[in-house]
Design a protein around this motif. Structure first.
Motif, short mmCIF file in Angstrom:
data_model
loop_
_atom_site.label_atom_id
_atom_site.label_comp_id
_atom_site.label_asym_id
_atom_site.label_seq_id
_atom_site.Cartn_x
_atom_site.Cartn_y
_atom_site.Cartn_z
N ILE A 68 27.46 74.94 60.95
CA ILE A 68 26.34 74.32 61.88
C ILE A 68 25.34 75.28 62.55
O ILE A 68 24.78 76.01 62.68
CB ILE A 68 25.92 72.80 62.53
CG1 ILE A 68 24.26 73.23 62.68
CG2 ILE A 68 27.03 72.96 63.68
CD1 ILE A 68 23.91 71.36 62.72
N ARG A 99 16.56 67.55 63.23
CA ARG A 99 16.40 65.82 62.88
C ARG A 99 16.80 65.63 61.44
O ARG A 99 16.62 64.67 61.06
CB ARG A 99 14.83 66.60 63.23
CG ARG A 99 14.63 65.62 64.71
CD ARG A 99 13.71 65.30 64.76
NE ARG A 99 12.06 66.16 64.36
CZ ARG A 99 11.72 66.76 65.22
NH1 ARG A 99 11.55 67.14 66.40
NH2 ARG A 99 10.65 67.55 64.87
N ILE A 100 16.57 66.70 60.48
CA ILE A 100 17.54 65.94 59.54
C ILE A 100 18.87 66.66 59.48
O ILE A 100 18.99 67.43 59.24
CB ILE A 100 17.30 66.96 58.41
CG1 ILE A 100 15.41 67.34 58.42
CG2 ILE A 100 17.06 67.02 57.30
CD1 ILE A 100 14.30 68.77 57.64
N PHE A 101 18.81 65.22 58.51
CA PHE A 101 21.04 64.94 58.82
C PHE A 101 21.45 66.00 57.27
O PHE A 101 20.59 65.39 56.31
CB PHE A 101 21.34 63.93 58.54
CG PHE A 101 22.91 64.09 58.79
CD1 PHE A 101 24.24 64.28 59.10
CD2 PHE A 101 23.21 63.58 57.05
CE1 PHE A 101 24.55 63.80 58.93
CE2 PHE A 101 24.60 63.60 56.73
CZ PHE A 101 25.67 63.81 58.27
N ARG A 102 21.83 67.03 57.74
CA ARG A 102 23.16 67.64 56.68
C ARG A 102 24.62 68.12 56.66
O ARG A 102 24.09 68.22 58.03
CB ARG A 102 21.91 68.81 55.58
CG ARG A 102 21.62 69.79 56.31
CD ARG A 102 21.06 71.37 55.38
NE ARG A 102 22.64 71.28 54.61
CZ ARG A 102 22.33 72.04 53.64
NH1 ARG A 102 20.65 72.61 52.75
NH2 ARG A 102 22.94 72.98 52.07
N VAL A 103 25.21 67.98 55.56
CA VAL A 103 26.77 69.31 56.22
C VAL A 103 26.09 70.72 55.61
O VAL A 103 25.69 70.44 54.62
CB VAL A 103 27.57 67.52 55.47
CG1 VAL A 103 29.21 68.45 55.04
CG2 VAL A 103 27.63 66.05 55.26
N TRP A 104 26.56 70.47 56.43
CA TRP A 104 26.65 72.22 56.06
C TRP A 104 27.53 72.92 55.50
O TRP A 104 28.98 72.29 55.63
CB TRP A 104 26.04 72.66 57.63
CG TRP A 104 24.91 72.21 58.29
CD1 TRP A 104 25.24 71.41 58.78
CD2 TRP A 104 23.93 73.14 57.90
NE1 TRP A 104 22.96 71.81 59.68
CE2 TRP A 104 22.84 72.10 58.86
CE3 TRP A 104 23.59 74.14 57.04
CZ2 TRP A 104 21.50 72.67 58.84
CZ3 TRP A 104 21.92 74.14 57.08
CH2 TRP A 104 21.11 73.92 57.95
#
Ligand SMILES: [Zn+2]
Length: 160
Positions: A68, A99-104
């Motif tokens: 991230i 604020r946006i969830f994601r797996v980087w």
């Protein structure tokens, strides 16, 4: 002498503790903290400090640097270099993305790091040149990540 594993800058060995968050030597991290003292104290409305943070982050990928951290740094460099955003605008964009969830994904750093490092910025002989060098450094680090430019552009377009 100590060579930084991220940006490859060579500095005299001071047995400084390497940071937890970046793939960097302790000496390189100290140099960045020295620069931060200046960029933070400046309290400029454009918040140039953000460009220094992003250049440093993107130049110290690999090792224990979290995916991230690199992704945010690259999005910041992209906004600064290709969209002409100020540090303040980049900071606001980072807050929106956070604020946006994601797996980087883990982005592989370039084989050859950017030519400019934090040391070049510190060696500038005036505050004005210092700011100009931060911009040049940001440009040079963004260029070194060319292999991920399409990914960064597309990700930023989707998330912002
Ligand atoms: Zn370094």
């Amino acid at each position: 002498m100590s060579t930084c594993p991220g940006c490859h800058v060579v500095l005299s060995e001071k047995h400084a503790c390497p940071p937890d968050r970046f793939n960097a030597s302790g000496e390189c991290w100290q140099a960045f903290n020295e620069l931060s003292c200046y960029t933070i104290a400046k309290q400029d409305p454009a918040f140039i400090h953000q460009h220094a943070v992003d250049a440093y982050g993107a130049q110290h990928g690999g090792g224990n640097t979290r995916p991230i951290t690199i992704a945010f740094a690259l999005i910041g460099l992209y906004l600064a270099q290709e969209k002409g955003c100020t540090g303040k605008e980049v900071q606001a964009a980072h807050m929106r993305i956070a604020r946006i969830f994601r797996v980087w994904p883990r982005l592989e750093p370039p084989a050859k790091p950017a030519e400019l490092t934090v040391l070049d910025v510190l060696q500038a002989d005036s505050y004005e040149k210092n700011d100009e060098m931060i911009r040049q450094w940001s440009k040079s680090v963004w260029k070194s990540w060319e292999h991920y430019h399409p990914w960064v552009r597309e990700t930023a377009a989707r998330m912002l």
